[in-house]
Design a protein around this motif. Structure first.
Motif, PDB file in Angstrom:
ATOM      1  N   TRP A  87     -88.144   7.930 132.408  1.00 53.21           N
ATOM      2  CA  TRP A  87     -87.517   6.613 132.301  1.00 53.21           C
ATOM      3  C   TRP A  87     -88.530   5.504 132.531  1.00 53.21           C
ATOM      4  O   TRP A  87     -88.594   4.527 131.784  1.00 53.21           O
ATOM      5  CB  TRP A  87     -86.364   6.518 133.304  1.00 53.21           C
ATOM      6  N   LYS A 145     -81.426   1.810 139.208  1.00 45.93           N
ATOM      7  CA  LYS A 145     -80.132   2.187 138.644  1.00 45.93           C
ATOM      8  C   LYS A 145     -79.074   1.130 138.945  1.00 45.93           C
ATOM      9  O   LYS A 145     -78.203   0.849 138.117  1.00 45.93           O
ATOM     10  CB  LYS A 145     -79.685   3.543 139.215  1.00 45.93           C
ATOM     11  N   PRO A 184     -80.897  -2.789 137.086  1.00 41.18           N
ATOM     12  CA  PRO A 184     -81.957  -2.534 136.094  1.00 41.18           C
ATOM     13  C   PRO A 184     -82.598  -3.802 135.537  1.00 41.18           C
ATOM     14  O   PRO A 184     -83.816  -3.850 135.350  1.00 41.18           O
ATOM     15  CB  PRO A 184     -81.230  -1.743 134.997  1.00 41.18           C
ATOM     16  N   ASP A 187     -82.212  -6.969 127.712  1.00 38.12           N
ATOM     17  CA  ASP A 187     -81.100  -6.042 127.476  1.00 38.12           C
ATOM     18  C   ASP A 187     -81.438  -5.039 126.374  1.00 38.12           C
ATOM     19  O   ASP A 187     -81.056  -3.863 126.463  1.00 38.12           O
ATOM     20  CB  ASP A 187     -79.841  -6.814 127.090  1.00 38.12           C
ATOM     21  N   LEU A 234     -83.581  -2.318 127.891  1.00 39.12           N
ATOM     22  CA  LEU A 234     -82.787  -1.445 128.757  1.00 39.12           C
ATOM     23  C   LEU A 234     -81.895  -0.520 127.946  1.00 39.12           C
ATOM     24  O   LEU A 234     -81.730   0.660 128.295  1.00 39.12           O
ATOM     25  CB  LEU A 234     -81.945  -2.288 129.725  1.00 39.12           C
ATOM     26  N   ASN A 235     -81.342  -1.016 126.877  1.00 40.53           N
ATOM     27  CA  ASN A 235     -80.491  -0.185 126.022  1.00 40.53           C
ATOM     28  C   ASN A 235     -81.309   0.889 125.315  1.00 40.53           C
ATOM     29  O   ASN A 235     -80.895   2.053 125.228  1.00 40.53           O
ATOM     30  CB  ASN A 235     -79.763  -1.045 124.989  1.00 40.53           C
ATOM     31  N   CYS A 274     -84.047   2.208 126.296  1.00 38.71           N
ATOM     32  CA  CYS A 274     -84.588   3.168 127.260  1.00 38.71           C
ATOM     33  C   CYS A 274     -83.528   3.821 128.140  1.00 38.71           C
ATOM     34  O   CYS A 274     -83.860   4.520 129.096  1.00 38.71           O
ATOM     35  CB  CYS A 274     -85.627   2.482 128.148  1.00 38.71           C
ATOM     36  N   SER A 275     -82.272   3.594 127.841  1.00 37.79           N
ATOM     37  CA  SER A 275     -81.203   4.182 128.656  1.00 37.79           C
ATOM     38  C   SER A 275     -81.187   5.703 128.511  1.00 37.79           C
ATOM     39  O   SER A 275     -81.633   6.256 127.495  1.00 37.79           O
ATOM     40  CB  SER A 275     -79.849   3.610 128.236  1.00 37.79           C
ATOM     41  N   GLU A 282     -78.679   7.583 128.044  1.00 34.45           N
ATOM     42  CA  GLU A 282     -77.793   7.959 126.946  1.00 34.45           C
ATOM     43  C   GLU A 282     -78.516   7.884 125.599  1.00 34.45           C
ATOM     44  O   GLU A 282     -78.397   8.776 124.753  1.00 34.45           O
ATOM     45  CB  GLU A 282     -76.560   7.050 126.922  1.00 34.45           C
TER      46      GLU A 282
END
Length: 333
Positions: free
Chosen positions: A84, A235, A238, A264, A267-268, A270-271, A273
């Protein structure tokens, strides 16, 4: 005596490996030896347990690597959020170079994009030429601070250290161990067995508490050089910590970038999910020393999973050890 005989056999097997140079072989013969969780064996070098294959790369790296003041090093103990952190840092440093539709993270595993520094020196006969890399050069490592190259300690390069609750880190490392052992057609290792080893300090790049402490102390003495953060904190917040990392590295987000949602977007991208569901992270390998499949680096990425695996007695024992080892230095999890 049985254990000693087994360890001697493992040592002989690894010393026959052609990838290990004579200097490394001579050093190995003088070092304390233990069975490794994953590979044949590990040796205690500069106070930490290093697998034989890694030791060759570490020695060569210490001897040959020349740090630039613009270099960035991402440091972690194994299974502390390494994948991550690599993804986040690579994305923030390259945010002006790549767009979301053609981003390298969509087609390459983070470990391919941010190599382990010591792994670049695995070939005993070749010293890599890293001068062609554009600054800032971004590397990662599991090596304790005590063992990073001297030029790195003396430079003004930046180091970001990501720590994690040792209970979650241990459980994740145990799962990771058994994934690799299964890949190698070896039997799984019981939780209780590796727990005893972990508590004694014999774990990959362990003792865990000494690994954490080395970077923690340096972050207190040289906060402009070493940033110490916790997996659990990222977590929870973030956005705050991604901006904090960017500021520390000298690449802060502008007000315009923030208003356009750049933070954002990173972060999305590299999430957990997003990364875990990419095809590239379900197939292939990215870490040359191990041949570990990319899918092994993604399990749950959660906080508190240790509660599903450790007994209350195990939890209390680890809490006691960490309090004894780290408490007096103002560090807790």
């Amino acid at each position: 005596m049985e254990k000693l005989t087994e360890e001697n056999s493992l040592e002989a097997k690894d010393l026959e490996n052609d990838s290990i140079g004579q200097e490394c072989k001579e050093l190995i013969s003088t070092l304390p030896l233990e069975k490794s969780w994953i590979f044949n064996q590990c040796h205690q070098y500069q106070g930490f347990w290093i697998v034989t294959k890694n030791l060759q790369g570490l020695l060569s790296c210490q001897k040959h690597f020349q740090t630039l003041d613009t270099d960035i090093l991402l440091a972690t103990a194994p299974k502390s959020g390494t994948t991550w952190l690599k993804a986040l840092t690579f994305a923030l440093l390259n945010r002006h170079k790549y767009h979301s539709k053609n981003h390298p993270l969509l087609t390459s595993n983070p470990h391919s994009l941010v190599p382990y520094l010591e792994h670049l020196y695995l070939d005993k006969d070749v010293v890599p030429n890293l001068n062609s890399l554009s600054p800032p050069r971004l590397f990662s490592t599991h090596v304790p601070y005590e063992s990073v190259p001297k030029s790195m300690k003396e430079s003004t390069c930046k180091v970001v250290y990501l720590s994690r609750d040792p209970k979650d880190m241990f459980v994740s490392l145990w799962h990771f161990t058994n994934k690799i052992r299964a890949q190698q057609s070896r039997g799984t290792v019981p939780l209780e067995e590796v727990f005893e080893s972990f508590c004694k300090g014999v774990s990959p790049f362990g003792p865990f508490w000494e690994h954490v402490l080395g970077y923690w102390k340096e972050s207190l003495e040289r906060p402009e050089k070493v940033m110490f953060i916790k997996f659990e904190e990222i977590k929870i917040k973030p956005t705050f910590y991604l901006k904090m990392i960017a500021e520390f590295l000298g690449f802060p987000f502008s007000n315009d970038e923030e208003s356009k949602g750049v933070v954002d977007d990173i972060l999305n991208l590299c999430s957990f999910e997003m990364l875990s569901n990419l095809e590239v992270n379900k197939t292939g390998t990215s870490v040359p020393i191990t041949g570990i499949e990319n899918k092994a680096f993604f399990r749950r990425g959660e906080v508190g999973d240790w509660k599903n695996h450790l007994t209350p007695e195990m939890s209390e024992r680890l809490n006691t050890i960490i309090k004894q080892k780290l408490g007096k230095y103002g560090l807790s999890f």
